[in-house]
Each structure stands twice: as C-alpha cells, then as structure tokens.
Design a protein around this motif. Structure first.
Motif, PDB file in Angstrom:
ATOM      1  N   ASN A 216       0.782  -1.227   0.000  1.00  0.00           N
ATOM      2  CA  ASN A 216       0.000   0.000   0.000  1.00  0.00           C
ATOM      3  C   ASN A 216       0.816   1.281   0.000  1.00  0.00           C
ATOM      4  O   ASN A 216       0.358   2.302  -0.490  1.00  0.00           O
ATOM      5  CB  ASN A 216      -0.929   0.022   1.227  1.00  0.00           C
ATOM      6  N   ILE A 217       2.016   1.233   0.561  1.00  0.00           N
ATOM      7  CA  ILE A 217       2.760   2.470   0.751  1.00  0.00           C
ATOM      8  C   ILE A 217       3.453   2.917  -0.532  1.00  0.00           C
ATOM      9  O   ILE A 217       3.709   2.123  -1.425  1.00  0.00           O
ATOM     10  CB  ILE A 217       3.811   2.313   1.874  1.00  0.00           C
ATOM     11  N   HIS A 218       3.729   4.211  -0.609  1.00  0.00           N
ATOM     12  CA  HIS A 218       4.532   4.736  -1.717  1.00  0.00           C
ATOM     13  C   HIS A 218       5.933   4.137  -1.647  1.00  0.00           C
ATOM     14  O   HIS A 218       6.537   4.076  -0.573  1.00  0.00           O
ATOM     15  CB  HIS A 218       4.641   6.259  -1.621  1.00  0.00           C
ATOM     16  N   GLY A 219       6.422   3.695  -2.792  1.00  0.00           N
ATOM     17  CA  GLY A 219       7.723   3.048  -2.823  1.00  0.00           C
ATOM     18  C   GLY A 219       7.666   1.575  -2.475  1.00  0.00           C
ATOM     19  O   GLY A 219       8.698   0.921  -2.409  1.00  0.00           O
TER      20      GLY A 219
ATOM     21  N   GLY B  62       8.846   2.959  12.945  1.00  0.00           N
ATOM     22  CA  GLY B  62       9.105   3.908  11.869  1.00  0.00           C
ATOM     23  C   GLY B  62       8.395   3.535  10.588  1.00  0.00           C
ATOM     24  O   GLY B  62       7.844   4.399   9.894  1.00  0.00           O
ATOM     25  N   LEU B  63       8.376   2.234  10.244  1.00  0.00           N
ATOM     26  CA  LEU B  63       7.671   1.797   9.045  1.00  0.00           C
ATOM     27  C   LEU B  63       6.169   2.022   9.186  1.00  0.00           C
ATOM     28  O   LEU B  63       5.507   2.437   8.229  1.00  0.00           O
ATOM     29  CB  LEU B  63       7.961   0.322   8.769  1.00  0.00           C
TER      30      LEU B  63
ATOM     31  N   ALA C 137       1.303   5.205   7.729  1.00  0.00           N
ATOM     32  CA  ALA C 137       0.210   6.130   8.033  1.00  0.00           C
ATOM     33  C   ALA C 137       0.343   7.413   7.225  1.00  0.00           C
ATOM     34  O   ALA C 137      -0.643   7.937   6.682  1.00  0.00           O
ATOM     35  CB  ALA C 137       0.200   6.435   9.528  1.00  0.00           C
ATOM     36  N   TYR C 138       1.574   7.919   7.101  1.00  0.00           N
ATOM     37  CA  TYR C 138       1.812   9.133   6.314  1.00  0.00           C
ATOM     38  C   TYR C 138       1.491   8.904   4.843  1.00  0.00           C
ATOM     39  O   TYR C 138       0.838   9.739   4.193  1.00  0.00           O
ATOM     40  CB  TYR C 138       3.272   9.558   6.492  1.00  0.00           C
ATOM     41  N   SER C 139       1.923   7.768   4.303  1.00  0.00           N
ATOM     42  CA  SER C 139       1.684   7.456   2.895  1.00  0.00           C
ATOM     43  C   SER C 139       0.199   7.318   2.599  1.00  0.00           C
ATOM     44  O   SER C 139      -0.302   7.831   1.589  1.00  0.00           O
ATOM     45  CB  SER C 139       2.418   6.171   2.506  1.00  0.00           C
TER      46      SER C 139
END
Length: 230
Positions: free
Chosen positions: A34-37, A84-85, A90-92
């Motif tokens: 789901n995350i960017h990158g 951190g991940l 959450a930010y992504s």
C-alpha cells in the motif's frame, strides 16, 4: 516497456486483465503493498493495457515480492524500526487519501525522504536495493530502439542514478553477483518475532501475575480457622 513488477505480480495483473475483472488494492494490513515506494501491482494495470493496445512487449524486471518482504522483515529487528515503518505507512496512506491537492513533481522526493527519515532500514531495501536491481535488469536487457521504464515515483531519481552507474560499470560480474545476492529470499524470521513480541511478553506477564497472586492476593484472601474454647 519495462515495469516495476516481479513475475508473480505481473501474472496476477495479466490474469485480471484477461478475465476482465479489475484488480483492486491489497488489504490495508499489507503495508508493503500500500505504501509509496512499496510493491506496486494494481496501479500498473492501465500501463499493461496501454502496452497491449500499441503492441509493445512488456518485461517485468523487479525482484520477487517474496525476497523483498523477506529482506524487509530481516531488517526490522528493532521495535523502533518497525514503529518507523508504521509511521511512514500512516503518512503514505494519508497522502493517498488527500484528493484535494494536486500531485507535484517534488512530492516523490518528499515521500522518499520521509521513508528514509522514519525507517532507514526499509528505505535501504525498498529504494536503494531495488533501484540497483532494476538498473541491472535494464542494462542487461537493453536493446536498440525505443524503451520505457515504468517505476514508482519515490524510486525514479535513484533509478536514474543507478542506471548511469550501471552503464559505466567496469566490472559487470560484480554487479551480477550482487544481483543474485539481492534476489535471494532469506530464512523466515516470523518465528523470532513471535517469540520476541509474543511468547516472551506473555511469559513475563504470567510470571508477574503469579508473583502478585502469591505475594499479595493469596495471603489477603487466606482465612484463618477459628479456635474453639472449652
């Protein structure tokens, strides 16, 4: 057209296209999906469809998702790195839900910096290692003619730099050896995580409860039998 897909993910996207069933996004529990990158999949469906329309060949050049997930798991040995991940995830996801603002070219670098700052270990695996892997694959399969490489935005700048280094590499065998090393799937570490974050805390909690019972609760609840008088 070279795409940031491994053989398995490419097969899944291709199967959904052949069946006419759109491939939806992965579960929210799948952070790397789901995350960017992370591990792109359903986002590349339109790219593959457009390539089929113009008759372009499609080459999946990414490292297998099993190897990527395994290497991320091996690097997240410390709770701070795992936190951190999760913070980056959450930010992504917030950035993906923010439909009120238009995406800018600078957003990709901002996302990459956020990943590097919040979880350097995941950045090494998802960005540094995979950009090297993709660059080696592109340089090894490059041919004369028009060629397009499709990758996620946070990886774009790193991939360009890696491609320039790959084309100037004096020892291709060293690059091939590192490529094989990065493609290996490591030993599963979920038993270690289960032991460290599940069994050990549960054992400590049970020991503390038993100690509290024997030291405080049991003596307080103990009833002293009355002594009869004659």
């Amino acid at each position: 057209v070279m795409v940031e897909l491994c053989q398995k993910r490419y097969g899944q996207v291709l199967s959904s296209m052949m069946m006419g069933v759109p491939l939806g996004p992965p579960s929210k529990l799948d952070l790397l999906g789901n995350i960017h990158g992370g591990l792109l999949q359903h986002e590349l469906g339109p790219i593959l469809q457009a390539a089929r329309v113009v008759g372009a060949a499609v080459l999946p050049i990414d490292r297998s998702q099993a190897a990527t997930r395994s290497r991320v798991a091996h690097r997240l040995w410390h709770p701070r790195l795992l936190q951190g991940l999760l913070s980056y995830a959450a930010y992504s996801l917030r950035r993906q839900r923010d439909a009120s603002s238009m995406a800018l070219p600078s957003d990709a670098e901002e996302l990459r910096r956020q990943l590097e700052q919040l979880c350097p270990a995941a950045h090494d695996v998802l960005i540094d290692e995979r950009s090297f892997y993709l660059a080696q694959q592109v340089s090894a399969t490059a041919f004369h003619g028009d060629m397009v490489v499709v990758c996620s935005a946070p990886m774009c700048a790193h991939l360009v730099a890696r491609l320039q280094k790959a084309l100037q590499m004096e020892n291709p065998e060293a690059g091939a050896q590192k490529l094989l090393q990065l493609a290996k799937r490591n030993v599963p570490v979920w038993p270690l995580y289960l032991f460290a974050y599940g069994i050990v805390p549960a054992g400590i909690s049970a020991y503390m409860l038993l100690s509290a019972w024997e030291s405080f609760l049991a003596p307080a609840l103990e009833v002293t039998p009355a002594v009869g008088t004659t």
